[in-house]
Design a protein around this motif. Structure first.
Motif, PDB file in Angstrom:
ATOM      1  N   GLY A 268       0.896  -1.184   0.094  1.00  0.00           N
ATOM      2  CA  GLY A 268       0.109   0.071   0.048  1.00  0.00           C
ATOM      3  C   GLY A 268       0.962   1.249   0.092  1.00  0.00           C
ATOM      4  O   GLY A 268       1.706   1.322   0.532  1.00  0.00           O
ATOM      5  N   LEU A 269       0.500   2.191  -0.803  1.00  0.00           N
ATOM      6  CA  LEU A 269       0.970   3.366  -0.856  1.00  0.00           C
ATOM      7  C   LEU A 269       0.138   4.560  -0.522  1.00  0.00           C
ATOM      8  O   LEU A 269      -0.772   5.072  -1.225  1.00  0.00           O
ATOM      9  N   ILE A 270       0.094   5.407   0.755  1.00  0.00           N
ATOM     10  CA  ILE A 270      -0.823   6.270   1.022  1.00  0.00           C
ATOM     11  C   ILE A 270      -0.097   7.808   1.126  1.00  0.00           C
ATOM     12  O   ILE A 270       0.925   7.929   1.763  1.00  0.00           O
ATOM     13  N   VAL A 271      -0.660   8.578   0.230  1.00  0.00           N
ATOM     14  CA  VAL A 271      -0.436  10.054   0.259  1.00  0.00           C
ATOM     15  C   VAL A 271      -1.483  11.103   0.727  1.00  0.00           C
ATOM     16  O   VAL A 271      -2.486  10.591   0.708  1.00  0.00           O
ATOM     17  N   ALA A 272      -0.966  12.039   1.048  1.00  0.00           N
ATOM     18  CA  ALA A 272      -1.652  13.203   1.556  1.00  0.00           C
ATOM     19  C   ALA A 272      -2.699  13.764   0.476  1.00  0.00           C
ATOM     20  O   ALA A 272      -3.795  13.969   0.927  1.00  0.00           O
ATOM     21  N   ASP A 273      -2.327  14.011  -0.445  1.00  0.00           N
ATOM     22  CA  ASP A 273      -3.056  14.510  -1.645  1.00  0.00           C
ATOM     23  C   ASP A 273      -2.341  14.222  -3.254  1.00  0.00           C
ATOM     24  O   ASP A 273      -1.434  14.788  -3.693  1.00  0.00           O
TER      25      ASP A 273
END
Length: 323
Positions: A64-69
């Motif tokens: 998983g790769l989670i970014v702020a925006d």
């Protein structure tokens, strides 16, 4: 008929278990052997059954790769590099966007933890305690946020901020504003710490503000009222919005106020005036984060902290301080 793992083993001259490890645990296979097995598999059109392999190995081979925006131009180069690095290691990447919302971020981590072997958290907005609690459910690597005991990839924005302010003071600027982004931002904190000790500097702290062009436009009135001659913004989007807001008020860049951003996104090079900025090694960070995460997945958690250097790119938005 569909090509099987036995067909690949026979054509490669190796045991079936070697073919399996070439896909599921490549670090356990001689590099030359793995290269030969993968080439044969590609020639025969063999594709491993990922679901069956997950049952056998306990690994999903997903990250998983989670970014702020995801709309922020800072993130796509990092995402692209991380995906390419993961693909080279036979992993797939699920990308998710929190829209700067800590609650959404927590929900995404909890959802992904059941479907992936590990998670890359890029500029997370969650509290450190919450991240530590969630880390018990799935391996993490954190990008651009220092958390004790957790593998981390940092871009040295502090050094970049020092270079930026020294560039401005070298041009004669003494009263300089630092425009910060979201409250509690690790990058904003590092920038403040880095420039606070520079001698002969009258530093004005403005913000927090949204890390967007609209945020930059909104803070323009405060910048004018502060009577500064130079500004270091928390990112390029804020810097570009600020320049627009200054022009709307009849303030010229760089003749009246010099502006520096952070990130070196593509619009920074195309805007007029072209933006002086701190270049962040986003692609290198994406690759390194994947490597650290897979190391944690294979060998257990580590507290490795990798710091990548930043640099100042001088363009047209900075000039000598007005007399």
């Amino acid at each position: 008929m569909a090509v099987t793992i036995r067909d690949v083993a026979k054509a490669s001259g190796v045991h079936v278990s070697t073919v399996s490890r070439a896909f599921s645990a490549p670090h356990l296979v001689n590099p030359d052997t793995r290269t030969r097995v993968l080439a044969v598999a590609d020639d025969l059109g063999y594709r491993p059954n990922r679901a069956a392999r997950a049952l056998t190995t306990g690994r999903t081979h997903n990250l998983g790769l989670i970014v702020a925006d995801i709309a922020d131009p800072f993130f796509p180069p990092l995402i692209k590099a991380a995906q390419a690095q993961a693909r080279a290691r036979d992993y797939h990447v699920f990308v998710a966007d929190t829209d700067e919302n800590p609650q959404v971020e927590e929900e995404l981590i909890q959802t992904l933890s059941k479907q992936v072997d590990g998670v890359l958290l890029c500029s997370p907005r969650l509290s450190g305690k919450t991240i530590e609690r969630l880390h018990e459910e799935v391996p993490f690597v954190v990008v651009n946020r220092r958390l004790r005991g957790m593998p981390t990839v940092l871009m040295d924005v502090g050094e970049g901020a020092r270079l930026a302010v020294q560039h401005l003071t070298g041009l004669g600027h003494r009263r300089i504003a630092l425009v910060s982004g979201p409250g509690g931002s690790w990058i904003g904190k590092r920038m403040r710490e880095a420039v606070a000790g520079i001698g002969g500097l009258d530093l004005v702290l403005l913000g927090p503000c949204p890390p967007t062009e609209e945020g930059g436009q909104a803070v323009a009135a405060d910048v004018v009222a502060s009577r500064v001659t130079g500004v270091l913004a928390c990112n390029d989007l804020v810097a570009l919005g600020l320049i627009e807001g200054l022009y709307e008020r009849g303030v010229r860049v760089p003749e009246d106020i010099s502006v520096i951003g952070v990130d070196d996104i593509v619009p920074a090079r195309l805007n007029r005036p072209r933006l002086t900025t701190i270049a962040m090694p986003t692609a290198a960070a994406g690759r390194m984060a994947v490597d650290l995460l897979l190391q944690s997945v294979d060998d257990g958690d580590s507290a490795t902290v990798a710091t990548l250097q930043t640099s100042l790119v001088v363009r047209d938005s900075t000039g000598e301080a007005p007399s």
